[in-house]
Design an enzyme around this catalytic site. Structure first.
Site, short mmCIF file in Angstrom:
data_model
loop_
_atom_site.label_atom_id
_atom_site.label_comp_id
_atom_site.label_asym_id
_atom_site.label_seq_id
_atom_site.Cartn_x
_atom_site.Cartn_y
_atom_site.Cartn_z
N GLU A 173 0.79 -1.25 0.00
CA GLU A 173 0.00 0.00 0.00
C GLU A 173 0.81 1.29 0.00
O GLU A 173 0.66 2.12 0.90
CB GLU A 173 -0.91 0.01 1.23
N GLU B 88 -6.10 -8.42 0.83
CA GLU B 88 -6.61 -8.06 2.16
C GLU B 88 -8.09 -7.75 2.03
O GLU B 88 -8.48 -6.95 1.17
CB GLU B 88 -5.93 -6.82 2.73
C1 BG6 Z 1 -4.28 -2.40 5.79
C2 BG6 Z 1 -2.88 -2.73 6.23
O1 BG6 Z 1 -4.36 -1.13 5.27
O2 BG6 Z 1 -5.27 -2.44 6.78
C3 BG6 Z 1 -2.81 -3.77 7.35
O3 BG6 Z 1 -2.11 -3.20 5.14
C4 BG6 Z 1 -3.85 -3.45 8.39
O4 BG6 Z 1 -1.50 -3.80 7.89
C5 BG6 Z 1 -5.22 -3.50 7.71
O5 BG6 Z 1 -3.81 -4.27 9.51
C6 BG6 Z 1 -6.37 -3.37 8.66
O6 BG6 Z 1 -6.24 -2.21 9.42
P1 BG6 Z 1 -6.32 -2.24 11.00
O7 BG6 Z 1 -6.00 -0.86 11.41
O8 BG6 Z 1 -7.69 -2.65 11.36
O9 BG6 Z 1 -5.29 -3.22 11.46
#
Ligand code: BG6
Length: 491
Positions: free
Chosen positions: A200, A390
């Site tokens: 990202e 993700e």
């Molecule tokens: C993404 C990141 O943007 O969001 C992850 O690559 C991150 O590292 C994920 O964990 C979810 O966000 P959060 O803040 O809920 O952990």
């Protein structure tokens, strides 16, 4: 119709500092996240430091944060740092991978902790214990025919590079990073074939629009330069990966937040288009087309950016286009030029509230159709295979007295999103994989909490680091196993 392709990469995703722990074991150096405290939705994470006079202090963690002159980041006794132990994957990886295998994973996304391989980033020789650790993990995955998908850099810079070189704004970082990338590509040849050089990198632009107070010309200059340096390193890594092993496949990894116009006011439409150009296409075009989008000039002019570049950078861009496009997807964002008093903040979006959507308690919108929209828009632009690396739901889970966890809300979330993936495939998108974020509970990146849980596997640790570390299967664990077994037929 409406089927997932054969050999679809079903799996899960993580990052090193959110799972590994063992922050000072076997020669690992400190990374930027190691001096970051835990926070919550209402309390920002902080970075702890010691100043020139030995005084201790904290500053809210943010892009471009600055410490008092002469101060350096430090671990202080009275604070809790979630990355130090995380879920101790370092010592539990065999048990965890066995559970992934039991669920039927075909792919596992993980990242390399840079400071485990090069503790400060400037060493000439890598730390063999770090390399050995990752080799063991990859061998364990290979044992179960789980394909590793390896992010080389997931935001955790060796602290030394941050403090002595001002991090990615400095072009020298390209060479330090290339040393890491080369080491990984050579050492892990034959064990890993799917690579993501950066996680990202568009975050560095999204963040500026999220926090109005840091959106200055100066912060834009920093972000554009950081991104340029990362894009150069990214292209060189793609080229090197192909040279070292022609079987290697290298992908982009973009924070995918579709922007919707808040109204049919042409100003909203144009502003929305602008946000796509700035937040999504700016990095994606270089990675997929090998050149900056024609609209980049407009951005550079707007912020008076004079990028520090070399001729070779642009040749490298052309030679280093990615093989596939990967992205994270959690939410959509409303863009409006009109005054609104109901702003929702979550991850990297900060628009008006969308009356058609629900929101999580962390302010993240619930928009499965937005995932289909993103897949179709992006595939239409680049025409290369896509992977969702993700997607998932952060939620508070309750453990019943018998150890069961009934996370039907997570099952519903995943069902809804996977359904839209099916539709996108049916509409022509070449989607080759889906690695659900936080397949095992991990430390939240934005808040540092454990209680914001994503996993199919529950880890008994709380927000202060208490707990046995025991792993428990949630209801979603059995559900996902069935989804994989039926190749997505039984959603
Ligand atoms: C993404 C990141 O943007 O969001 C992850 O690559 C991150 O590292 C994920 O964990 C979810 O966000 P959060 O803040 O809920 O952990």
């Amino acid at each position: 119709m409406n089927k997932f392709p054969n050999n679809f990469f079903w799996g899960g995703a993580t990052s090193a500092t959110q799972i590994e722990g063992a922050y000072n074991i076997d020669g690992r150096g400190l990374a930027t996240c190691d001096c970051k405290t835990a926070g919550s939705f209402v309390k920002r994470r902080e970075v702890t430091f010691i100043d020139n006079d030995g005084q201790q202090g904290t500053v809210p963690s943010s892009l471009g944060m600055s410490l008092p002159k002469g101060a350096h980041q430090a671990i202080l006794d009275e604070y809790f740092y979630p990355s130090h132990e995380a879920i101790d994957f370092y010592h539990h990886f065999k048990e965890d991978i066995a559970m992934f295998a039991d669920m039927g994973f075909k792919m596992f996304r993980m990242s390399i902790s840079w400071s485990r391989i090069y503790p400060t980033g400037i060493e000439e020789e890598p730390n063999q214990k770090g390399i050995e650790f990752y080799k063991e993990v990859f061998r364990e995955l290979n044992k179960y025919n789980i394909e590793p998908l390896v992010t080389i850099f997931h935001g955790d810079l060796p602290l030394y590079l941050e403090e002595s070189y001002q991090g990615w704004e400095n072009r020298k970082l390209i060479d330090f990073y290339m040393k890491l990338a080369r080491t990984c590509l050579i050492e892990f040849k034959g064990l890993v074939q799917y690579w993501l050089p950066f996680n990202e990198m568009n975050d560095y632009l999204l963040m500026l629009d999220m926090f109005g107070n840091i959106s200055t010309k100066e912060s834009h200059k920093q972000s554009f330069q950081m991104i340029h340096n990362m894009l150069v390193a990214n292209a060189r890594t793609v080229k090197l990966a192909h040279q070292i092993d022609p079987e290697n496949k290298v992908g982009s990894m973009i924070c995918g937040i579709p922007n919707y116009p808040g109204s049919c006011d042409p100003n909203d439409i144009l502003e929305t288009r602008y946000r796509w150009e700035k937040g999504i296409y700016y990095t994606g075009d270089v990675q997929c087309f090998g050149e900056y989008s024609p609209f980049s000039k407009r951005l550079w002019d707007e912020y008076e950016i004079n990028l520090n570049t070399e001729e070779q950078d642009f040749i490298d861009f052309k030679d280093g286009v990615v093989d596939f496009y990967t992205f994270s997807y959690y939410m959509t964002n409303i863009v409006t030029t009109h005054e609104v008093d109901d702003i929702v903040q979550g991850n990297f979006s900060n628009g008006a509230r969308n009356p058609y959507l629900k929101y999580s308690e962390w302010g993240w919108s619930y928009d499965p159709k937005g995932l289909r929209y993103y897949l179709e828009v992006i595939y239409d632009r680049y025409h290369i295979p896509m992977m969702i690396t993700e997607n998932g739901l952060g939620a508070v889970d309750k453990v019943e007295p018998d150890g069961s966890i009934h996370d039907d809300y997570r099952i519903q979330y995943l069902q809804d999103h996977l359904h839209e993936c099916k539709v996108a495939i049916d509409h022509g998108v070449d989607l080759i994989g889906y690695t659900m974020w936080g397949c095992i509970d991990l430390v939240s990146a934005s808040t540092g909490q454990m209680s914001k849980r994503y996993g199919f596997i529950y880890v008994d640790r709380d927000d202060e680091g208490r707990g046995t570390g025991k792993r428990l299967k949630k209801d979603s664990y059995y559900w996902y196993k069935n989804v994989i077994q039926s190749n997505g037929e039984a959603l």
